[in-house]
Write a protein that holds these residues in place. Structure first.
Motif, PDB file in Angstrom:
ATOM      1  N   PHE A   1       0.844  -1.201   0.000  1.00  0.00           N
ATOM      2  CA  PHE A   1       0.000   0.000   0.000  1.00  0.00           C
ATOM      3  C   PHE A   1       0.881   1.254   0.000  1.00  0.00           C
ATOM      4  CE2 PHE A   1       0.705   1.045   4.485  1.00  0.00           C
ATOM      5  CZ  PHE A   1       1.089  -0.185   5.011  1.00  0.00           C
ATOM      6  N   PRO A   2       0.323   2.356  -0.513  1.00  0.00           N
ATOM      7  CA  PRO A   2       1.109   3.590  -0.542  1.00  0.00           C
ATOM      8  C   PRO A   2       1.148   4.247   0.826  1.00  0.00           C
ATOM      9  CG  PRO A   2      -1.071   3.988  -1.457  1.00  0.00           C
ATOM     10  CD  PRO A   2      -1.012   2.524  -1.116  1.00  0.00           C
ATOM     11  N   THR A   3       2.283   4.818   1.185  1.00  0.00           N
ATOM     12  CA  THR A   3       2.321   5.761   2.306  1.00  0.00           C
ATOM     13  C   THR A   3       2.916   7.042   1.725  1.00  0.00           C
ATOM     14  OG1 THR A   3       4.540   5.577   3.273  1.00  0.00           O
ATOM     15  CG2 THR A   3       2.966   3.802   3.795  1.00  0.00           C
ATOM     16  N   GLU A   4       2.975   8.087   2.530  1.00  0.00           N
ATOM     17  CA  GLU A   4       3.504   9.353   2.007  1.00  0.00           C
ATOM     18  C   GLU A   4       5.021   9.317   1.847  1.00  0.00           C
ATOM     19  OE1 GLU A   4       2.956   8.698   5.007  1.00  0.00           O
ATOM     20  OE2 GLU A   4       4.107   9.955   6.388  1.00  0.00           O
ATOM     21  N   THR A   5       5.675   8.289   2.411  1.00  0.00           N
ATOM     22  CA  THR A   5       7.140   8.194   2.288  1.00  0.00           C
ATOM     23  C   THR A   5       7.483   7.304   1.102  1.00  0.00           C
ATOM     24  OG1 THR A   5       7.208   6.341   3.852  1.00  0.00           O
ATOM     25  CG2 THR A   5       7.523   8.562   4.750  1.00  0.00           C
ATOM     26  N   VAL A   6       7.243   6.003   1.265  1.00  0.00           N
ATOM     27  CA  VAL A   6       7.446   5.013   0.199  1.00  0.00           C
ATOM     28  C   VAL A   6       6.319   3.990   0.345  1.00  0.00           C
ATOM     29  CG1 VAL A   6       9.969   5.316   0.233  1.00  0.00           C
ATOM     30  CG2 VAL A   6       8.942   3.499   1.626  1.00  0.00           C
ATOM     31  N   TYR A   7       6.202   3.064  -0.595  1.00  0.00           N
ATOM     32  CA  TYR A   7       5.184   2.002  -0.480  1.00  0.00           C
ATOM     33  C   TYR A   7       5.619   0.984   0.574  1.00  0.00           C
ATOM     34  CZ  TYR A   7       2.085   3.286  -4.317  1.00  0.00           C
ATOM     35  OH  TYR A   7       1.155   3.931  -5.096  1.00  0.00           O
ATOM     36  N   GLY A   8       4.657   0.466   1.315  1.00  0.00           N
ATOM     37  CA  GLY A   8       4.935  -0.540   2.338  1.00  0.00           C
ATOM     38  C   GLY A   8       4.374  -1.901   1.952  1.00  0.00           C
ATOM     39  N   LEU A   9       4.975  -2.950   2.492  1.00  0.00           N
ATOM     40  CA  LEU A   9       4.497  -4.317   2.288  1.00  0.00           C
ATOM     41  C   LEU A   9       3.904  -4.798   3.601  1.00  0.00           C
ATOM     42  CD1 LEU A   9       4.291  -6.923   0.615  1.00  0.00           C
ATOM     43  CD2 LEU A   9       6.590  -7.514   1.396  1.00  0.00           C
TER      44      LEU A   9
ATOM     45  N   THR B   1       8.607   3.976  -4.802  1.00  0.00           N
ATOM     46  CA  THR B   1       7.805   5.182  -4.590  1.00  0.00           C
ATOM     47  C   THR B   1       6.573   5.175  -5.490  1.00  0.00           C
ATOM     48  OG1 THR B   1       9.163   6.389  -6.180  1.00  0.00           O
ATOM     49  CG2 THR B   1       9.792   6.561  -3.859  1.00  0.00           C
ATOM     50  N   ARG B   2       6.439   4.135  -6.295  1.00  0.00           N
ATOM     51  CA  ARG B   2       5.243   3.976  -7.137  1.00  0.00           C
ATOM     52  C   ARG B   2       4.805   2.525  -7.102  1.00  0.00           C
ATOM     53  NH1 ARG B   2       7.070   8.088 -11.950  1.00  0.00           N
ATOM     54  NH2 ARG B   2       7.295   9.744 -10.427  1.00  0.00           N
ATOM     55  N   ALA B   3       3.526   2.310  -7.333  1.00  0.00           N
ATOM     56  CA  ALA B   3       2.994   0.942  -7.301  1.00  0.00           C
ATOM     57  C   ALA B   3       3.702   0.055  -8.327  1.00  0.00           C
ATOM     58  CB  ALA B   3       1.496   0.977  -7.567  1.00  0.00           C
ATOM     59  N   GLU B   4       4.058   0.629  -9.473  1.00  0.00           N
ATOM     60  CA  GLU B   4       4.731  -0.176 -10.513  1.00  0.00           C
ATOM     61  C   GLU B   4       6.079  -0.687 -10.020  1.00  0.00           C
ATOM     62  OE1 GLU B   4       3.939   3.386 -11.481  1.00  0.00           O
ATOM     63  OE2 GLU B   4       1.987   2.416 -11.252  1.00  0.00           O
ATOM     64  N   HIS B   5       6.760   0.096  -9.180  1.00  0.00           N
ATOM     65  CA  HIS B   5       8.039  -0.375  -8.634  1.00  0.00           C
ATOM     66  C   HIS B   5       7.819  -1.623  -7.782  1.00  0.00           C
ATOM     67  CE1 HIS B   5       9.338   4.159  -8.615  1.00  0.00           C
ATOM     68  NE2 HIS B   5       9.401   3.646  -9.834  1.00  0.00           N
ATOM     69  N   VAL B   6       6.724  -1.616  -7.019  1.00  0.00           N
ATOM     70  CA  VAL B   6       6.410  -2.766  -6.158  1.00  0.00           C
ATOM     71  C   VAL B   6       6.134  -3.982  -7.041  1.00  0.00           C
ATOM     72  CG1 VAL B   6       4.874  -3.697  -4.392  1.00  0.00           C
ATOM     73  CG2 VAL B   6       5.319  -1.240  -4.465  1.00  0.00           C
TER      74      VAL B   6
ATOM     75  N   ALA C   1       4.889  -3.259   8.314  1.00  0.00           N
ATOM     76  CA  ALA C   1       5.169  -2.992   6.898  1.00  0.00           C
ATOM     77  C   ALA C   1       6.540  -2.373   6.700  1.00  0.00           C
ATOM     78  CB  ALA C   1       4.096  -2.074   6.302  1.00  0.00           C
ATOM     79  N   PRO C   2       7.456  -3.143   6.149  1.00  0.00           N
ATOM     80  CA  PRO C   2       8.712  -2.551   5.683  1.00  0.00           C
ATOM     81  C   PRO C   2       8.465  -1.947   4.306  1.00  0.00           C
ATOM     82  CG  PRO C   2       8.708  -4.886   5.191  1.00  0.00           C
ATOM     83  CD  PRO C   2       7.381  -4.578   5.869  1.00  0.00           C
ATOM     84  N   SER C   3       9.457  -1.292   3.750  1.00  0.00           N
ATOM     85  CA  SER C   3       9.325  -0.821   2.379  1.00  0.00           C
ATOM     86  C   SER C   3       9.097  -2.037   1.474  1.00  0.00           C
ATOM     87  CB  SER C   3      10.574  -0.053   1.964  1.00  0.00           C
ATOM     88  OG  SER C   3      11.744  -0.815   2.219  1.00  0.00           O
ATOM     89  N   ALA C   4       8.269  -1.847   0.429  1.00  0.00           N
ATOM     90  CA  ALA C   4       7.794  -2.977  -0.379  1.00  0.00           C
ATOM     91  C   ALA C   4       8.766  -3.304  -1.514  1.00  0.00           C
ATOM     92  CB  ALA C   4       6.402  -2.662  -0.919  1.00  0.00           C
ATOM     93  N   ASN C   5       9.972  -3.675  -1.123  1.00  0.00           N
ATOM     94  CA  ASN C   5      10.998  -4.048  -2.095  1.00  0.00           C
ATOM     95  C   ASN C   5      11.727  -5.270  -1.549  1.00  0.00           C
ATOM     96  OD1 ASN C   5      11.910  -1.647  -0.216  1.00  0.00           O
ATOM     97  ND2 ASN C   5      13.714  -2.919  -0.546  1.00  0.00           N
ATOM     98  N   LYS C   6      12.422  -5.993  -2.438  1.00  0.00           N
ATOM     99  CA  LYS C   6      13.298  -7.066  -1.958  1.00  0.00           C
ATOM    100  C   LYS C   6      14.397  -6.424  -1.114  1.00  0.00           C
ATOM    101  CE  LYS C   6      12.026 -10.652  -4.750  1.00  0.00           C
ATOM    102  NZ  LYS C   6      11.263 -11.782  -4.218  1.00  0.00           N
TER     103      LYS C   6
ATOM    104  N   GLY D   1      -0.826   6.204  -6.656  1.00  0.00           N
ATOM    105  CA  GLY D   1       0.007   7.244  -7.279  1.00  0.00           C
ATOM    106  C   GLY D   1       1.363   7.326  -6.605  1.00  0.00           C
ATOM    107  N   PRO D   2       2.169   8.314  -7.018  1.00  0.00           N
ATOM    108  CA  PRO D   2       3.511   8.440  -6.451  1.00  0.00           C
ATOM    109  C   PRO D   2       3.466   8.755  -4.952  1.00  0.00           C
ATOM    110  CG  PRO D   2       3.235   9.874  -8.366  1.00  0.00           C
ATOM    111  CD  PRO D   2       1.881   9.343  -8.027  1.00  0.00           C
ATOM    112  N   ALA D   3       4.350   8.101  -4.175  1.00  0.00           N
ATOM    113  CA  ALA D   3       4.500   8.439  -2.760  1.00  0.00           C
ATOM    114  C   ALA D   3       5.211   9.789  -2.734  1.00  0.00           C
ATOM    115  CB  ALA D   3       5.339   7.375  -2.055  1.00  0.00           C
TER     116      ALA D   3
END
Ligand code: TXA
Ligand code: MG
Length: 338
Positions: free
Chosen positions: A33-41, A155-160, A143-148, A175-177
């Motif tokens: 999900f998006p947060t205002e910083t980065v996307y979280g998992l 910072t965008r859903a597509e990155h996740v 929720a950590p940042s949603a990356n490996k 949308g963009p965090a």
């Protein structure tokens, strides 16, 4: 919709979609999900087997604790053993927002969330989609940042989607965090409180509210084997391509690598002009630290996809406003002196 990615309107989040995501969390699944910083998992922080899925999906070491996201103060207080007045002052000023507080945990928080430690990281995010989800599921969400692990934060859903794809049950695209860098992590179990990770809330902003804070500088007091905050180790937040920082107006390394036929990208400021710039991929980011931060990871993600071999970044000024950006650059390069 594309695969497991569903877009949500930030101004008017689709309640059916939020309910679906909340149900997945309640059932022990993973929702990005998006947060205002980065996307979280996210996973239900009270469900050990759900939280384990986060560690597996990210390839994250078990000793690296997770931030628990909550929708309000009452939910935060339920997870802490004690709630110092300092926490009230900080929460009042900065929550919802980009400040994570480290407090002593109580028995409700499973050890898997905290890396086996007795403290818990708490934050109320300031993003309407994150808040709608947290309210709907009525659970604390780890929720950590949603990356490996060791990849760039999304910072965008597509990155996740590109990094975690099918390892996530559902990705809420919002949308963009807009913050673009991770939250400030502040340990208030010690005195003076200590910034473990610089972020979007600056030391100056914190000091106005609670007086002196200590800034843990890179590597200081930390041994990799007994890390309190393993996310502080150097090789984090790094792109896969080599990244080197250069001083303003010093173009010698650009010229050197260009002469070797290396395909160069250069993230720099508007006043910086390299004589042969048509031969390189130039990305110009503004001098304003907040706007720069909001675009920085997205620029790196973009350059990861392009036909370039080597990334240069012009060093931002040594000013407090740039602390978090310089911190991430330092981790991405190992080369930046403090
Ligand atoms: O902006 C953010 O903070 C994002 C969004 C999703 O909230 N989250 C994020 O999480 O960046 P993560 O896991 O990528 O980074 C959290 C950092 C790590 O460096 C971790 O070691 C540290 O916070 N941390 C978490 N719990 C801690 C604790 N109990 N004590 C010390 N450090 C802790
Ligand atoms: Mg992270």
């Amino acid at each position: 919709m594309s695969g497991n990615l569903f877009s949500v309107d930030c101004d008017n989040p689709d309640l059916r979609l939020i309910s679906k995501a909340a149900k997945i969390l309640g059932d022990g699944g993973l929702v990005a999900f998006p947060t205002e910083t980065v996307y979280g998992l996210g996973a239900n922080a009270l469900d050990e087997s759900a939280v384990r899925k986060i560690f597996i999906a990210k390839g994250r070491p078990a000793n690296n604790p997770l931030i628990v996201h909550v929708c309000d103060m009452a939910a935060a207080k339920k997870l802490a053993a004690t709630w110092p007045s300092l926490a009230d002052k900080l929460a009042e000023q900065f929550w919802p927002g980009s400040l994570t507080l480290i407090l002593t945990k109580n028995h409700k928080v499973p050890g898997i969330v905290t890396g086996g430690g007795n403290t818990v990281a708490l934050r109320i995010p300031a993003h309407p989609v994150a808040l709608a989800l947290l309210e709907k599921c009525d659970l604390p969400v780890a929720a950590p940042s949603a990356n490996k692990s060791n990849h760039l934060s999304p910072t965008r859903a597509e990155h996740v989607q590109a990094d975690l794809g099918a390892d996530v049950d559902l990705i809420l695209g919002g949308g963009p965090a807009w913050g673009g860098l991770e939250s400030t992590v502040l340990d208030i179990t010690c005195s003076p409180p200590r910034i473990l990770r610089p972020g979007l809330v600056s030391p100056g902003q914190l000091e106005k509210v609670i007086g002196p804070v200590e800034l843990l500088s890179q590597g200081q007091g930390i041994k990799e084997k007994d890390l309190r905050s393993p996310g502080l180790i150097n090789k984090h937040y790094a792109p896969t391509k080599p990244l080197e920082c250069i001083a303003r107006d010093d173009f010698s390394r650009l010229a050197e690598l260009l002469a070797q036929g290396i395909r160069i990208a250069w993230i720099t400021f508007p006043d910086q002009k390299f004589p042969e710039e048509e031969k390189i991929r130039k990305v110009v980011l503004p001098e304003n630290a907040k706007i720069y931060a909001s675009q920085f990871y997205a620029s790196l993600h973009q350059l990861e996809k392009e036909d370039v071999d080597y990334l240069f970044v012009t060093l931002p000024p040594k000013e407090e406003a740039w602390l978090a950006v310089r911190d991430r650059l330092r981790r991405a390069t190992y080369k930046l002196d403090s």
